[in-house]
Design an enzyme around this catalytic site. Structure first.
Site, short mmCIF file in Angstrom:
data_model
loop_
_atom_site.label_atom_id
_atom_site.label_comp_id
_atom_site.label_asym_id
_atom_site.label_seq_id
_atom_site.Cartn_x
_atom_site.Cartn_y
_atom_site.Cartn_z
N HIS A 85 -23.62 24.82 83.46
CA HIS A 85 -22.67 25.61 84.26
C HIS A 85 -22.34 26.95 83.61
O HIS A 85 -21.84 27.84 84.28
CB HIS A 85 -21.43 24.79 84.65
CG HIS A 85 -20.37 24.66 83.59
ND1 HIS A 85 -20.26 23.56 82.77
CD2 HIS A 85 -19.36 25.48 83.24
CE1 HIS A 85 -19.23 23.71 81.97
NE2 HIS A 85 -18.66 24.87 82.23
N ASP A 221 -25.27 18.44 81.45
CA ASP A 221 -24.78 19.82 81.58
C ASP A 221 -25.24 20.72 80.42
O ASP A 221 -24.46 21.09 79.56
CB ASP A 221 -23.25 19.80 81.68
CG ASP A 221 -22.69 21.09 82.26
OD1 ASP A 221 -23.43 22.08 82.32
OD2 ASP A 221 -21.51 21.11 82.64
N SER A 649 -16.43 25.28 77.00
CA SER A 649 -17.68 24.78 77.55
C SER A 649 -18.84 25.29 76.72
O SER A 649 -18.90 26.48 76.40
CB SER A 649 -17.85 25.24 78.99
OG SER A 649 -17.20 24.34 79.81
N1 ARG Z 1 -14.94 21.46 84.78
C1 ARG Z 1 -15.82 22.09 83.90
C2 ARG Z 1 -15.19 23.43 83.47
O1 ARG Z 1 -14.03 23.58 83.59
C3 ARG Z 1 -17.19 22.23 84.48
C4 ARG Z 1 -17.34 23.08 85.68
C5 ARG Z 1 -18.71 23.22 86.27
N2 ARG Z 1 -19.09 22.14 87.12
C6 ARG Z 1 -18.87 22.06 88.46
N3 ARG Z 1 -19.20 20.98 89.09
N4 ARG Z 1 -18.32 23.04 89.15
O2 ARG Z 1 -15.64 24.51 83.54
N1 GLU Z 2 -15.67 23.27 81.78
C1 GLU Z 2 -14.73 24.01 80.99
C2 GLU Z 2 -15.32 25.37 80.57
O1 GLU Z 2 -16.09 25.96 81.29
C3 GLU Z 2 -14.30 23.21 79.84
C4 GLU Z 2 -13.41 22.16 80.33
C5 GLU Z 2 -11.98 22.43 79.99
O2 GLU Z 2 -11.33 23.25 80.63
O3 GLU Z 2 -11.54 21.78 79.04
O4 GLU Z 2 -14.96 25.93 79.58
#
Ligand code: ARG
Ligand code: GLU
Length: 714
Positions: A85, A221, A649
């Site tokens: 991502h 990921d 991330s």
């Molecule tokens: N939640 C994770 C972060 O905050 C991953 C986001 C990407 N994945 C998604 N399904 N949109 O960035």
């Molecule tokens: N998916 C998040 C990022 O892009 C990390 C998850 C979080 O917020 O802890 O940094």
């Protein structure tokens, strides 16, 4: 206190000491505050192994990736691993319906096939230092707020000059503890970073937005990039003559089975936390701001969903916009739930009661800190309505639809007084249009725009709406009327807009001024600037000044104790253990998932769970090679008690020996409020297990040649 109660507290304190830990710690202060505890928890290395300016240390293998993520270097040839991502924008950029790397994945089979990304940079931290004294030189309480800020600004420029002169590096000064300390950060920035590999979204984004922010998780990921440098191993703009960068240090990868309780450390760039905000701010987030933003994005996402399901082209065009809209949308919902479950507003209030007691113990404190809480109460009262319009404005107007994002870039052309200024702005928009038009679909954006405009006109307090629009209410606040305005606008006509920008002249200005959608943009944004922006910023600055004083007071109140500095997008260390948790009564989550779970979720009828046939096939033959753990399956992800946030991330997750075991990519649903209040029982970070990454590269993609440049520990 009776004995049982006392025992209970002793137990809580020792139990939390040894496992989950709140805190994103400053690399240069580990020796002072953390290393002893880290060693007790099992860490085998020294603070200098993590951060050192004179010798290669782990920090030399960690990069800030593209400004919003983190990455880790895993070979002596500059091979870099980050999340799928995090590389999503680049993967989307190289994708078309014919070469759909989002759907099918991409693997360079040798260096010449790696794809350059002109907009992507990565940064290594060269060093960081506490420069509070330099920044605060001559900054006296007797100065006005404006005078203080000016002087801080001037001192900052001096410090930056001093730290970078003659180096080719860049530097940044950032406040810590809400402005009570300042650190300088010096970076080396690399500009030639090429895409090496990405699994198909059905692996890299497996579970999609359904599983996002949720444990247990089965997402692969990750994506791979390579840093290139000039012949002297120094940063250079893209050139076919550049060569792979040789880092000072890279992470070896450990493929032993993880055990519950194993030490873990996350090294990366957490974005923002708000550990020391008062009860009023928590109330604002949980009861006003998050719910409003969630409702707006629900409307937007429903439309995008329908449109993206209707066409492969639209699905690619809007993939990135959808992912980023949906990501915060879901997080805010988890955050609200968590804040409610912890009764966070009242939790803060009882902390504030303790604080008041402490202040009242001493007349000096009363003089210095006596009005802090009442100041907060008054200022947040004034702030609330402005925060609300600001939320609607950022979610509905400011770059939240294609045509308004275009309008915001065309406006500077229209208002540019001088010819050369106008030429410059035209050039900017011309460049912008290339990617913009590639990812623009009129019907999709038209539906989103009409829906968001309707929300804006209906929800924003009338005193903040432009008079002309107010007069047209309620007639204009109607989807059909808005759709007509959209469809007639030249902003929604790709050919006309290209022509307009290419032959910009006096007639173009007239055309723009006649355009109803464009003038709505101008009216709304001007009204916002005139009526909202200034008071909003002004109150926010006043809140900031009180927040600084409050944080200083809390530091005084907790003198001698360790306090975490809020995250501020600089390099931090979080540590904890591999551990599961109990999300709700009667349920216990294990600490890892395996490929078996990927197959269990497999469902060709659901986009997010459609496992690639090639992966099913490998699963049937169980051809897992060296990538299994004790269970005989390939571990996919694990959860652990490291305090992380957005920006983390792609952060390397290492074991007690500093070897890479995973890649951070998310937090568990029950712990998403940890930016504000941390709950050691349920706050968990989610990491991709390196077993799965290497398994996918080798067995699935047939790119096992890449493993030869890695150092693998078994
Ligand atoms: N939640 C994770 C972060 O905050 C991953 C986001 C990407 N994945 C998604 N399904 N949109 O960035
Ligand atoms: N998916 C998040 C990022 O892009 C990390 C998850 C979080 O917020 O802890 O940094």
């Amino acid at each position: 206190m009776n004995r049982r109660l006392l025992m209970f507290f002793v137990f809580i304190v020792s139990a939390t000491c040894l496992s989950a830990k709140e805190g994103m710690w400053i690399p240069t202060l580990l020796q002072k505050y953390n290393i002893e505890e880290m060693s007790q928890m099992g860490f085998k290395l020294s603070a200098a192994d993590i951060y050192d300016v004179n010798h290669a240390s782990m920090k030399d293998a960690v990069v800030s990736f593209g400004g919003g993520c983190t990455g880790g270097v895993i070979s002596n040839d500059g091979l870099l691993i980050t999340n799928h991502h995090c590389g999503y924008g680049e993967i989307q950029n190289h994708s078309s319906v014919e070469h759909d790397y989002l759907t099918n994945g991409f693997w360079a089979m040798n260096k010449s096939e790696e794809l350059p990304n002109p907009m992507l940079t990565v940064q290594f931290l060269v060093k960081m230092e506490d420069v509070t004294d330099k920044i605060m030189t001559d900054v006296k309480d007797s100065l006005t707020q404006g005078g203080r800020l000016d002087l801080i600004q001037r001192n900052t420029s001096e410090v930056i000059k001093e730290y970078i002169s003659g180096t080719g590096y860049s530097a940044q000064v950032k406040p810590l503890f809400n402005g009570n300390q300042y650190f300088v950060y010096v970076y080396e920035t690399f500009r030639d970073v090429r895409l090496v590999g990405a699994p198909p979204s059905a692996i890299g984004k497996f579970g999609g937005d359904t599983d996002n922010w949720v444990w247990p998780r089965h997402t692969g990921d990750f994506s791979l990039f390579r840093i290139y440098a000039d012949k002297n191993n120094k940063p250079a703009k893209y050139s076919p003559n550049n060569v792979p960068y040789h880092p000072k240090k890279f992470f070896p990868i450990n493929l032993k089975s993880l055990k519950e309780g194993d030490f873990t450390m996350v090294f990366g760039y957490p974005g923002t936390t708000q550990r020391y905000i008062p009860s009023q701010a928590v109330n604002l987030i949980a009861n006003q701001s998050d719910p409003a933003k969630v409702a707006i994005r629900t409307a937007k996402l429903d439309i995008l969903n329908t449109m993206m399901n209707s066409s492969a082209k639209i699905r690619i065009q809007y993939a990135g916009k959808y992912a980023s809209t949906s990501n915060s949308w879901k997080k805010w919902q988890g955050e609200v739930k968590g804040l409610q479950r912890l009764d966070a507003v009242n939790l803060k209030k009882s902390g504030e009661l303790e604080f008041t007691k402490w202040v009242n113990e001493n007349p000096d404190r009363i003089k210095k800190y006596g009005t802090i809480l009442s100041d907060f109460e008054k200022l947040y009262g004034e702030y609330l309505p402005y925060q609300s319009v600001n939320d609607y404005y950022t979610e509905c107007v400011q770059r939240s639809t294609d045509i308004f994002s275009l309008a915001s870039r065309i406006e500077p052309i229209e208002v540019a007084g001088k010819d050369d200024l106008r030429k410059m702005e035209i050039k900017k928009v011309k460049d912008f249009l290339v990617d913009y038009l590639k990812d623009y679909d009129k019907t999709t954006d038209g539906k989103v725009w009409s829906a968001l405009m309707q929300i804006y006109l209906e929800k924003v307090d009338h005193r903040f709406l432009p008079e002309k629009l107010l007069k047209q209410l309620p007639k204009i606040s109607n989807i059909q009327v808005l759709t007509t305005i959209y469809n007639k606008s030249l902003l929604s006509d790709s050919l006309k807009i290209k022509k307009l920008v290419e032959n910009f002249g006096a007639r173009s200005i007239k055309e723009l001024q006649k355009d109803q959608a464009y003038s709505m943009y101008k009216m709304i944004s001007q009204q916002f600037k005139a009526k909202v922006d200034f008071p909003f910023r002004d109150i926010f600055a006043k809140i900031g000044a009180v927040q600084k004083k409050y944080t200083a007071a809390l530091m005084e109140m907790n003198a001698g104790k360790r306090m975490m500095a809020d995250a501020n997008s600089t390099l931090r260390v979080a540590y904890g253990r591999v551990e599961g948790y109990k999300p709700v009564d009667g349920v216990t989550f294990k600490y890892f998932t395996t490929i078996k779970g990927v197959i269990e979720k497999d469902n060709p009828a659901i986009y997010d769970y459609n496992v690639p046939e090639a992966l099913r096939k490998i699963y049937r033959t169980h051809d897992f090679g060296q990538y299994v753990n004790d269970t005989g399956e390939v571990p996919v992800a694990f959860c652990a008690s490291n305090h992380t946030t957005g920006g983390n991330s792609g952060s390397p997750v290492v074991n007690a020996n500093g070897e890479l075991i995973g890649l951070n990519f998310d937090r568990g649903w029950e712990g998403t409020m940890s930016d504000i209040v941390y709950d050691p029982d349920v706050c968990r970070n989610i990491s991709l297990d390196m077993h799965y990454a290497l398994f996918i590269i080798d067995k699935f993609a047939g790119a096992g040649y890449l493993l030869k440049e890695m150092e693998i520990v078994k």
